[in-house]
Enzyme design. Sequence first.
Site, PDB file in Angstrom:
ATOM      1  N   HIS B 215      -8.874  11.182 -46.969  1.00 47.26           N
ATOM      2  CA  HIS B 215     -10.078  11.828 -47.458  1.00 47.26           C
ATOM      3  C   HIS B 215     -10.526  11.331 -48.814  1.00 47.26           C
ATOM      4  O   HIS B 215     -11.701  11.113 -49.047  1.00 47.26           O
ATOM      5  CB  HIS B 215     -10.019  13.344 -47.436  1.00 47.26           C
ATOM      6  CG  HIS B 215     -11.421  13.888 -47.415  1.00 47.26           C
ATOM      7  ND1 HIS B 215     -12.242  13.743 -46.333  1.00 47.26           N
ATOM      8  CD2 HIS B 215     -12.173  14.439 -48.375  1.00 47.26           C
ATOM      9  CE1 HIS B 215     -13.428  14.213 -46.606  1.00 47.26           C
ATOM     10  NE2 HIS B 215     -13.431  14.638 -47.836  1.00 47.26           N
ATOM     11  N   TYR B 219     -14.170   9.317 -51.487  1.00 48.04           N
ATOM     12  CA  TYR B 219     -14.726   9.471 -52.834  1.00 48.04           C
ATOM     13  C   TYR B 219     -14.634   8.187 -53.628  1.00 48.04           C
ATOM     14  O   TYR B 219     -15.422   7.959 -54.543  1.00 48.04           O
ATOM     15  CB  TYR B 219     -14.060  10.658 -53.538  1.00 48.04           C
ATOM     16  CG  TYR B 219     -14.348  11.910 -52.778  1.00 48.04           C
ATOM     17  CD1 TYR B 219     -15.627  12.462 -52.781  1.00 48.04           C
ATOM     18  CD2 TYR B 219     -13.391  12.495 -51.962  1.00 48.04           C
ATOM     19  CE1 TYR B 219     -15.938  13.561 -52.023  1.00 48.04           C
ATOM     20  CE2 TYR B 219     -13.696  13.611 -51.197  1.00 48.04           C
ATOM     21  CZ  TYR B 219     -14.971  14.132 -51.233  1.00 48.04           C
ATOM     22  OH  TYR B 219     -15.273  15.215 -50.457  1.00 48.04           O
ATOM     23  N   HIS B 366     -21.280  12.173 -38.575  1.00 49.48           N
ATOM     24  CA  HIS B 366     -21.118  12.656 -39.947  1.00 49.48           C
ATOM     25  C   HIS B 366     -20.796  11.521 -40.913  1.00 49.48           C
ATOM     26  O   HIS B 366     -21.458  11.348 -41.928  1.00 49.48           O
ATOM     27  CB  HIS B 366     -20.015  13.717 -40.003  1.00 49.48           C
ATOM     28  CG  HIS B 366     -19.520  13.988 -41.381  1.00 49.48           C
ATOM     29  ND1 HIS B 366     -20.260  14.695 -42.309  1.00 49.48           N
ATOM     30  CD2 HIS B 366     -18.386  13.618 -42.016  1.00 49.48           C
ATOM     31  CE1 HIS B 366     -19.579  14.762 -43.445  1.00 49.48           C
ATOM     32  NE2 HIS B 366     -18.452  14.113 -43.294  1.00 49.48           N
ATOM     33  N   PHE B 367     -19.768  10.724 -40.598  1.00 50.05           N
ATOM     34  CA  PHE B 367     -19.382   9.754 -41.634  1.00 50.05           C
ATOM     35  C   PHE B 367     -20.306   8.542 -41.666  1.00 50.05           C
ATOM     36  O   PHE B 367     -20.405   7.885 -42.696  1.00 50.05           O
ATOM     37  CB  PHE B 367     -17.892   9.384 -41.572  1.00 50.05           C
ATOM     38  CG  PHE B 367     -17.426   8.645 -40.359  1.00 50.05           C
ATOM     39  CD1 PHE B 367     -17.742   7.322 -40.170  1.00 50.05           C
ATOM     40  CD2 PHE B 367     -16.617   9.271 -39.424  1.00 50.05           C
ATOM     41  CE1 PHE B 367     -17.295   6.643 -39.058  1.00 50.05           C
ATOM     42  CE2 PHE B 367     -16.157   8.591 -38.307  1.00 50.05           C
ATOM     43  CZ  PHE B 367     -16.504   7.268 -38.122  1.00 50.05           C
ATOM     44  N   HIS B 368     -21.004   8.275 -40.546  1.00 44.68           N
ATOM     45  CA  HIS B 368     -22.006   7.211 -40.637  1.00 44.68           C
ATOM     46  C   HIS B 368     -23.165   7.648 -41.526  1.00 44.68           C
ATOM     47  O   HIS B 368     -23.668   6.884 -42.334  1.00 44.68           O
ATOM     48  CB  HIS B 368     -22.516   6.811 -39.253  1.00 44.68           C
ATOM     49  CG  HIS B 368     -21.637   5.790 -38.582  1.00 44.68           C
ATOM     50  ND1 HIS B 368     -20.475   6.123 -37.943  1.00 44.68           N
ATOM     51  CD2 HIS B 368     -21.736   4.434 -38.493  1.00 44.68           C
ATOM     52  CE1 HIS B 368     -19.900   5.015 -37.468  1.00 44.68           C
ATOM     53  NE2 HIS B 368     -20.643   3.983 -37.794  1.00 44.68           N
ATOM     54  N   ARG B 429     -15.378  11.114 -29.061  1.00 45.32           N
ATOM     55  CA  ARG B 429     -15.567   9.842 -29.757  1.00 45.32           C
ATOM     56  C   ARG B 429     -14.501   8.851 -29.291  1.00 45.32           C
ATOM     57  O   ARG B 429     -13.597   9.206 -28.549  1.00 45.32           O
ATOM     58  CB  ARG B 429     -15.482  10.053 -31.270  1.00 45.32           C
ATOM     59  CG  ARG B 429     -14.110  10.453 -31.761  1.00 45.32           C
ATOM     60  CD  ARG B 429     -14.124  10.904 -33.204  1.00 45.32           C
ATOM     61  NE  ARG B 429     -14.057   9.794 -34.134  1.00 45.32           N
ATOM     62  CZ  ARG B 429     -13.395   9.849 -35.315  1.00 45.32           C
ATOM     63  NH1 ARG B 429     -12.775  10.950 -35.691  1.00 45.32           N
ATOM     64  NH2 ARG B 429     -13.391   8.825 -36.119  1.00 45.32           N
ATOM     65  N   ARG B 430     -14.631   7.614 -29.730  1.00 45.97           N
ATOM     66  CA  ARG B 430     -13.688   6.542 -29.412  1.00 45.97           C
ATOM     67  C   ARG B 430     -13.567   6.305 -27.911  1.00 45.97           C
ATOM     68  O   ARG B 430     -12.485   6.118 -27.388  1.00 45.97           O
ATOM     69  CB  ARG B 430     -12.287   6.840 -29.966  1.00 45.97           C
ATOM     70  CG  ARG B 430     -12.244   7.134 -31.439  1.00 45.97           C
ATOM     71  CD  ARG B 430     -10.821   7.086 -31.934  1.00 45.97           C
ATOM     72  NE  ARG B 430     -10.687   7.628 -33.258  1.00 45.97           N
ATOM     73  CZ  ARG B 430     -10.322   8.877 -33.503  1.00 45.97           C
ATOM     74  NH1 ARG B 430     -10.044   9.700 -32.512  1.00 45.97           N
ATOM     75  NH2 ARG B 430     -10.217   9.303 -34.737  1.00 45.97           N
TER      76      ARG B 430
END
Lengths: 267, 539
Positions: B215, B219, B366-368, B429-430
Amino acid sequence: MERDRPYAWSNAGFRWSVIALVVLTVGSFLVGFVVLPAVHKDFTVAGLWESICRAAGVPARWDAGATAKGKGSTDVVVVPALARTGGGDAIGRGATIAVQQCSMCHGAQGASEADAPNLAGQYPEVVHKQMQDYKRGDRGGTFMQTIARNLSDRDIADIATYYNSLPKARTAPARYSDTTAPALVRVGDPLRNIAPCIACHGGTDHKLGAPWLEGMPGAYLVAQLRDFRSGARHNDSHAQMRNMTRAMTDGEIADVAEFYARRDKTD
Amino acid sequence: MFLARRLVLAHFWVAFAGFLLAILLGEWQMYVRSPLHGWVNNPEHYYRSVTAHGTVMAYVLPTLVAMGFGYSICELALKRPLIGLRWAWAGFGLVVAGTVIAAATVAVGRASVLYTFYPPMIASAWYYIGVVLVVVGSWIWVALMSINLRAWRKANPGATVPLAMFGNVTGAYLWAWTSVGAAVEVLVLILPAALGLRDVIDAGLARVLFSWTLHAIVYFWLMPAYIAFYSIVPRAIGGRLYSDTMGRVAFVLFLVFSMPIGLHHTFADPQVGAGFKFVHAAMTAMVSVPTLLTVFTIVASVEIAGRLRGGKGAFGWVKALPWDNPMMLAVTFAFVMLGFGGAGGLINMSYQLNETIHNTQWVTGHFHLIFGGAIVIMYFMIAYELWPQLTGCATLPKGLVKAQLWLWFVGMMVLSMPWHLVGLLGMPRRMAYYDYTHPALQPQAWTVTASAIGGLILVVSAVLFVYVLATARRTSDSPAPFTFSAPAHAGERTPALLNTFGLWVGMMIALTIVNYGFPIVQLASLPGTAVPAISVGGP
């Protein structure tokens, strides 16, 4: 003054930063370990300390409440070390035992004429695992259990080395691009949770412990797939094959078995 | 700039070349599993591509951008030549060598384990060695940032560290500590199995160690973007930075709270206690604080720009903003994507809500959106801003730059919004393929096509980005000096605590030990937890 001693308790910024972090941390732990578990019956049944331990992931008794163990699956853990084979004398010893005890059914050169599985070129860890399962009674079979019971671990390792040294019945695995293969072999059926055969048995990937199937007698494959489906055979690690076969129809089992048992045109 | 010009250019070019290749792979993935293409016969090819895409986008691109930007800040903000130029080149060499080794291993199909490793799957040892080299190269950068700051302090006793450098060193310390988790996982658990020294691996412990990195690495990716928000955006749009101190507070909060929260990635893992999952979820909520502070401060700074340009009234300043300015466009797009992505993130971190979207396409969306969208669009702006300094070119063509930003924003929304939608419906996913002939899946087929189209728009944008940078021509040898944002309240005194890192690094380490110490020690000392290692990439 603050510039001189930023890390002193007398510095309000320092003091409040530390206090705030400690309060936040202690508060989170209290909620996570005491308050929230208190509303869960299975956390609190054995008292406060037990509930804190459970929240930390460490129940005092790991198997409390677990159901009695069912019928054994397999105790063999397949690790890469099992795939290592011995040298020439291991082949010799293995051949001596195999000719005396195995060849009647599995063929003089490891290719069976009796619908017993071919062993020529079979992966050593496969032979090892199956023999250990027979020995411990996890795989059924009157003949094989009797024979395996009398073999030492070294005998089994030598037999595995010997059979691995023989040429395979077919050397090229089915590939995903081979459109003559049934869909279950190439791509499986994701919506029924059936993985492609070639994902483990060679072609796309070979997973440790999965046998070489090319050229196996069709009748043997049909019998094994049906036994997995009914649960009569249950020595597959983590019920992998039982889960794969559960949704397979008789027709699909026949197709897959026929495909793997196919002979080259020149045969 | 003084010495680092070629060094920074080298970092950026390798980063963006890798980015261009990886984005093509990403689009190929979307295409082959959409209804536009038949089933990909060999799913291994798909996972090979996913591994390469993730490894380059998550490790190589952000690490090189952070390093290159960090070296630039060192010279531009501290106004002195970089100390340790040779070491910096050595670090760059390690990153490039590691990238080549890892990429080659993935390309020949010996490492299709995805960039998050997923033990007990074990790839060829070369893959992990490549990744370790990338990380070791970046540790040299961490050390150089610290050394350069120390030397500057010695030469300027009592002076306030420029905000950009403060954020830069925050990012370096954050990365140094967060990379420890994955480094321990790879060196102690994975490599022995990959080298054949051990047959088994403690997958549960490995996942917990990886979550330590997984995680906070986000950042580390985000830090260059935030530095740009504070120290470049207000200047570029003709405003003032509303609060320099607020920037420092946001940076140190990231330092303290980004590490000890990673267990929210293991909500579905049985080996972690529910109590620790709650504590990590609660602390994850804390990490939204520096982001909210940043959004507030930057919007206030933008408002200053609007009012300086004659905007009046409650909303009149919005109209008066320099909408023609690429930076204005970029920061707007970044905040829109940060808003959607951040809201989605709050759902991911909630123990119960997470259950509904765990391992679905929602997470990919979300992370894209938040990394590929909000953060990478600021990477583009950083490159555009620094290019005149690095190459001596004139300001880059505004029209092309704006077109590129628009394409990136639209492409990212078209890519990721359908993912969010079908994630809620449960699409996993995946997956290398979906069976669109099934009546339950058929109605969702269009969403995969839509995402593939979004991906295509992103490819066009990425090509345009590299084109703009590659065609910039030298016009002068001495570009106009680079400036950072001026604060709205000049002469504001910075509290000594926000000019140093001691307290915050101490809190970061202490909180990590409190939140991770027990689970790691307990899992490591628990007998009988190892499972057979599964080597990936057989014949």
